[in-house]
Motif scaffolding. Structure first.
Motif, mmCIF file in Angstrom:
data_model
loop_
_atom_site.group_PDB
_atom_site.id
_atom_site.type_symbol
_atom_site.label_atom_id
_atom_site.label_comp_id
_atom_site.label_asym_id
_atom_site.label_seq_id
_atom_site.Cartn_x
_atom_site.Cartn_y
_atom_site.Cartn_z
ATOM 1 N N GLY A 117 -51.094 36.551 87.114
ATOM 2 C CA GLY A 117 -50.707 36.059 85.489
ATOM 3 C C GLY A 117 -52.616 34.966 85.842
ATOM 4 N N ILE A 118 -53.093 35.362 86.404
ATOM 5 C CA ILE A 118 -53.690 34.067 86.180
ATOM 6 C C ILE A 118 -55.556 34.604 86.439
ATOM 7 C CG2 ILE A 118 -53.272 32.117 87.375
ATOM 8 C CD1 ILE A 118 -55.331 32.925 89.994
ATOM 9 N N ASP A 119 -56.612 33.888 86.205
ATOM 10 C CA ASP A 119 -57.918 34.777 86.177
ATOM 11 C C ASP A 119 -58.272 33.762 86.909
ATOM 12 O OD1 ASP A 119 -57.602 36.644 83.730
ATOM 13 O OD2 ASP A 119 -57.954 34.715 82.148
ATOM 14 N N LEU A 120 -59.858 34.915 87.497
ATOM 15 C CA LEU A 120 -60.604 34.512 88.430
ATOM 16 C C LEU A 120 -61.952 34.930 87.527
ATOM 17 C CD1 LEU A 120 -59.818 36.366 91.752
ATOM 18 C CD2 LEU A 120 -59.306 33.988 91.125
ATOM 19 N N ASP A 121 -62.383 33.527 87.622
ATOM 20 C CA ASP A 121 -63.988 33.692 86.320
ATOM 21 C C ASP A 121 -65.438 33.869 87.468
ATOM 22 O OD1 ASP A 121 -62.423 32.821 84.302
ATOM 23 O OD2 ASP A 121 -63.259 31.127 84.593
ATOM 24 N N VAL A 122 -66.296 34.991 87.002
ATOM 25 C CA VAL A 122 -67.196 35.823 88.127
ATOM 26 C C VAL A 122 -68.753 34.700 87.731
ATOM 27 C CG1 VAL A 122 -69.168 37.507 88.369
ATOM 28 C CG2 VAL A 122 -66.257 38.001 88.066
ATOM 29 N N LEU A 123 -68.948 34.115 88.818
ATOM 30 C CA LEU A 123 -70.119 33.737 88.241
ATOM 31 C C LEU A 123 -71.504 33.602 89.210
ATOM 32 C CD1 LEU A 123 -68.774 29.858 89.227
ATOM 33 C CD2 LEU A 123 -68.494 31.033 87.147
ATOM 34 N N CYS A 134 -70.045 34.026 93.162
ATOM 35 C CA CYS A 134 -68.492 33.276 93.505
ATOM 36 C C CYS A 134 -67.637 33.584 92.838
ATOM 37 C CB CYS A 134 -68.880 31.633 93.750
ATOM 38 S SG CYS A 134 -70.118 31.276 95.108
ATOM 39 N N PHE A 135 -66.601 33.443 92.933
ATOM 40 C CA PHE A 135 -64.938 33.791 91.765
ATOM 41 C C PHE A 135 -64.221 32.090 91.299
ATOM 42 C CE2 PHE A 135 -65.789 37.691 94.220
ATOM 43 C CZ PHE A 135 -65.581 38.558 92.969
ATOM 44 N N PHE A 136 -64.093 31.901 90.358
ATOM 45 C CA PHE A 136 -63.245 30.469 90.034
ATOM 46 C C PHE A 136 -62.487 30.598 89.885
ATOM 47 C CE2 PHE A 136 -63.766 26.885 86.553
ATOM 48 C CZ PHE A 136 -63.126 25.632 87.947
ATOM 49 N N ALA A 137 -60.949 29.962 89.645
ATOM 50 C CA ALA A 137 -59.604 30.034 89.630
ATOM 51 C C ALA A 137 -59.437 29.060 89.486
ATOM 52 C CB ALA A 137 -58.735 30.652 90.792
ATOM 53 N N PRO A 138 -60.135 28.429 88.405
ATOM 54 C CA PRO A 138 -59.414 27.165 87.035
ATOM 55 C C PRO A 138 -57.799 26.731 87.542
ATOM 56 C CG PRO A 138 -60.829 28.286 86.071
ATOM 57 C CD PRO A 138 -60.083 29.163 86.938
ATOM 58 N N THR A 142 -59.997 26.006 92.205
ATOM 59 C CA THR A 142 -60.584 27.040 93.664
ATOM 60 C C THR A 142 -61.618 27.224 93.098
ATOM 61 O OG1 THR A 142 -58.520 26.681 95.048
ATOM 62 C CG2 THR A 142 -60.344 28.170 95.846
ATOM 63 N N VAL A 143 -62.524 27.871 94.606
ATOM 64 C CA VAL A 143 -63.325 28.664 93.809
ATOM 65 C C VAL A 143 -63.799 29.016 95.022
ATOM 66 C CG1 VAL A 143 -65.482 26.816 94.476
ATOM 67 C CG2 VAL A 143 -66.341 28.849 93.253
ATOM 68 N N PHE A 144 -64.098 31.033 95.265
ATOM 69 C CA PHE A 144 -64.453 31.551 96.264
ATOM 70 C C PHE A 144 -65.793 31.397 96.056
ATOM 71 C CE2 PHE A 144 -59.964 31.796 95.198
ATOM 72 C CZ PHE A 144 -59.958 32.112 96.422
ATOM 73 N N SER A 145 -66.443 30.835 97.166
ATOM 74 C CA SER A 145 -67.411 30.946 97.067
ATOM 75 C C SER A 145 -68.432 31.629 97.863
ATOM 76 C CB SER A 145 -68.555 28.888 98.198
ATOM 77 O OG SER A 145 -68.072 28.650 98.979
ATOM 78 N N GLY A 146 -68.052 32.986 99.103
ATOM 79 C CA GLY A 146 -68.878 33.793 99.838
ATOM 80 C C GLY A 146 -69.494 32.832 101.012
ATOM 81 N N ASP A 147 -71.036 33.683 100.697
ATOM 82 C CA ASP A 147 -71.545 32.660 101.438
ATOM 83 C C ASP A 147 -72.865 32.046 100.406
ATOM 84 O OD1 ASP A 147 -70.825 34.421 103.595
ATOM 85 O OD2 ASP A 147 -72.314 34.779 104.279
#
Length: 209
Positions: A117-123, A134-138, A142-147
């Protein structure tokens, strides 16, 4: 239960440019009781499969293709036949680990991965590697920043296929523009926030890599 984030800490090794180092990796699972995605399937296939359980695995999302971040991809994919997502610019690294098994689907800047039910936006945030994302979940703030971004500064750029000015440009243009309260969940180590890191940009540039 609505969409939420689960965390695994896995341990193994990272090899590049003739060196090998022991590392601990953060594996992030985003989903609800029915479906989920795995962000960076690192090291421990069994631990990841246990965390996913009997949920539908919508995808295995790779922030980049250093071997410590994708080492468990094949085992997880074999158990769930889930698609693997990677930015094409990181194929030069992917092919070193899986030369005969390309990822299922490309990632591109501005793409949206839908789960629970949510989006992960690809940056697209090159610098640590050419295809780093990175994957931003508005909805989760939260943003999943990897390295790309850690607590205390940018990811390493001292090895092949990395570049310090590029990672600074990515962080400045793609991450520090997110709301200051955004939680940054990293590929290694502790979490931080965009606001906490934004104040140190000048220090990073002066320090260089």
């Amino acid at each position: 239960m609505p969409a939420h984030i689960e965390h695994l800490l896995t341990s193994g090794s990272f090899s590049l440019d003739g060196g090998t180092w022991n590392v601990d990796n953060n594996v992030w699972i985003v989903g609800d009781d029915d479906e989920c995605v795995v962000i960076d399937a690192a090291h421990d296939v069994d631990a990841i499969l246990q965390a996913v359980g009997d949920r539908k695995l919508v995808g295995i999302l790779c922030t980049h293709a250093h071997d410590d971040h994708i080492g468990a991809v094949a085992g997880v994919k074999a158990a769930h036949t889930a698609p693997t997502y990677l930015h094409p610019d990181d194929m030069v690294l992917w092919d070193r680990v899986y030369p005969d098994a390309p990822p299922s689907r490309p990632l591109e800047d501005g793409q949206h991965i839908h789960v629970a039910g949510i989006d992960l936006d690809v940056l697209h945030t090159p610098g640590h590697s050419p295809g780093a994302v990175c994957f931003f979940a508005p909805a989760l703030g939260t943003v999943f920043s990897g390295d790309t971004l850690f607590h205390g500064g940018p990811g390493a750029t001292g090895r092949s296929f990395s570049d310090f000015p590029t990672i600074i440009e990515s962080i400045t243009g793609r991450l520090l523009t997110l709301p200051p309260s955004t939680v940054v969940l990293t590929g290694h180590g502790e979490s931080t926030t965009i606001g906490e890191e934004a104040g140190h940009l000048a220090e990073w540039i002066a320090r260089g890599h």
